[in-house]
Design a protein around this motif. Structure first.
Motif, PDB file in Angstrom:
ATOM      1  N   UNK A  12       0.803  -1.189   0.055  1.00  0.00           N
ATOM      2  CA  UNK A  12       0.075  -0.015   0.012  1.00  0.00           C
ATOM      3  C   UNK A  12       0.976   1.256   0.005  1.00  0.00           C
ATOM      4  N   UNK A  13       0.494   2.415   0.165  1.00  0.00           N
ATOM      5  CA  UNK A  13       1.093   3.618   0.418  1.00  0.00           C
ATOM      6  C   UNK A  13       1.989   3.614   1.711  1.00  0.00           C
ATOM      7  N   UNK A  34      -0.870 -10.756   5.121  1.00  0.00           N
ATOM      8  CA  UNK A  34      -1.422  -9.934   3.965  1.00  0.00           C
ATOM      9  C   UNK A  34      -2.622  -9.131   4.770  1.00  0.00           C
ATOM     10  N   UNK A  35      -3.278  -9.949   5.696  1.00  0.00           N
ATOM     11  CA  UNK A  35      -4.681  -9.301   6.296  1.00  0.00           C
ATOM     12  C   UNK A  35      -4.035  -7.969   7.177  1.00  0.00           C
ATOM     13  N   UNK A  36      -3.058  -8.371   7.941  1.00  0.00           N
ATOM     14  CA  UNK A  36      -2.459  -7.345   8.888  1.00  0.00           C
ATOM     15  C   UNK A  36      -2.056  -6.014   7.849  1.00  0.00           C
ATOM     16  N   UNK A  37      -1.227  -6.412   6.840  1.00  0.00           N
ATOM     17  CA  UNK A  37      -0.988  -5.168   6.199  1.00  0.00           C
ATOM     18  C   UNK A  37      -2.138  -4.274   5.752  1.00  0.00           C
ATOM     19  N   UNK A  40      -3.670  -2.141   9.124  1.00  0.00           N
ATOM     20  CA  UNK A  40      -2.418  -1.282   9.772  1.00  0.00           C
ATOM     21  C   UNK A  40      -3.466   0.126   9.811  1.00  0.00           C
ATOM     22  N   UNK A  41      -3.801   0.529  10.834  1.00  0.00           N
ATOM     23  CA  UNK A  41      -4.046   1.914  10.950  1.00  0.00           C
ATOM     24  C   UNK A  41      -3.550   2.480  12.479  1.00  0.00           C
ATOM     25  N   UNK A  42      -3.828   3.580  12.956  1.00  0.00           N
ATOM     26  CA  UNK A  42      -3.374   4.114  14.073  1.00  0.00           C
ATOM     27  C   UNK A  42      -3.816   3.259  15.211  1.00  0.00           C
ATOM     28  N   UNK A  43      -5.398   3.147  15.178  1.00  0.00           N
ATOM     29  CA  UNK A  43      -5.871   2.159  16.076  1.00  0.00           C
ATOM     30  C   UNK A  43      -5.248   0.993  16.657  1.00  0.00           C
ATOM     31  N   UNK A  50      -2.800  -6.548  18.108  1.00  0.00           N
ATOM     32  CA  UNK A  50      -1.713  -7.351  17.492  1.00  0.00           C
ATOM     33  C   UNK A  50      -1.325  -8.515  18.278  1.00  0.00           C
ATOM     34  N   UNK A  51      -1.614  -8.513  19.330  1.00  0.00           N
ATOM     35  CA  UNK A  51      -0.985  -9.781  20.096  1.00  0.00           C
ATOM     36  C   UNK A  51      -2.061 -11.016  19.888  1.00  0.00           C
TER      37      UNK A  51
END
Length: 138
Positions: A12-13, A34-37, A40-43, A50-51
């Protein structure tokens, strides 16, 4: 160059400045990278969510490798008879120090780059008991 590599990994960007080491870590140790990427946002980055996405891993520190390995084997049910040889075995493949003064390897700019781009990785490692402190020699 590292930002381009991370961007290619993240797909992504990369608006959250995920560094290359963090992207590699996610690919290697998260269950669905791939799902994690994609989420990914501030929250997510500032939460403990993520744990649950992280695979079951246990880190062994290079500087205390034998002790950490013995502790891990003990928690996994091995007996002292099975791992005592680790405590008593002479060190092999010991890294030779290349630099007398390691402070010359870091600059303020490099430290700032790492802090900014790998902050999520440092947060993950701290959660796993590895708390790296910023070098104070500059």
């Amino acid at each position: 160059m590292n930002k381009l590599i991370a961007k290619a990994r993240v797909g992504s960007d990369n608006m959250y400045n995920i560094g290359n080491q963090t992207a590699q870590f996610i690919q290697m140790f998260f269950r669905r990278p791939k799902e994690i990427f994609g989420k990914l946002d501030e929250r997510y980055l500032s939460s403990q969510d993520y744990v649950n996405d992280l695979g079951e891993i246990h880190f062994l520190r290079q500087e205390s490798l034998a002790e950490d390995l013995v502790a891990l084997l003990a928690t996994e049910g091995f007996t002292s008879d099975e791992f005592n040889f680790i405590k008593n075995h002479r060190k092999v493949n010991k890294t030779r120090q290349r630099y007398v003064d390691r402070t010359s390897l870091w600059t303020e700019k490099a430290l700032e780059y790492v802090e900014e781009n790998e902050s999520f990785l440092f947060r993950i490692l701290k959660n796993k008991g590895i708390d790296y402190q910023r070098p104070t020699f500059l």
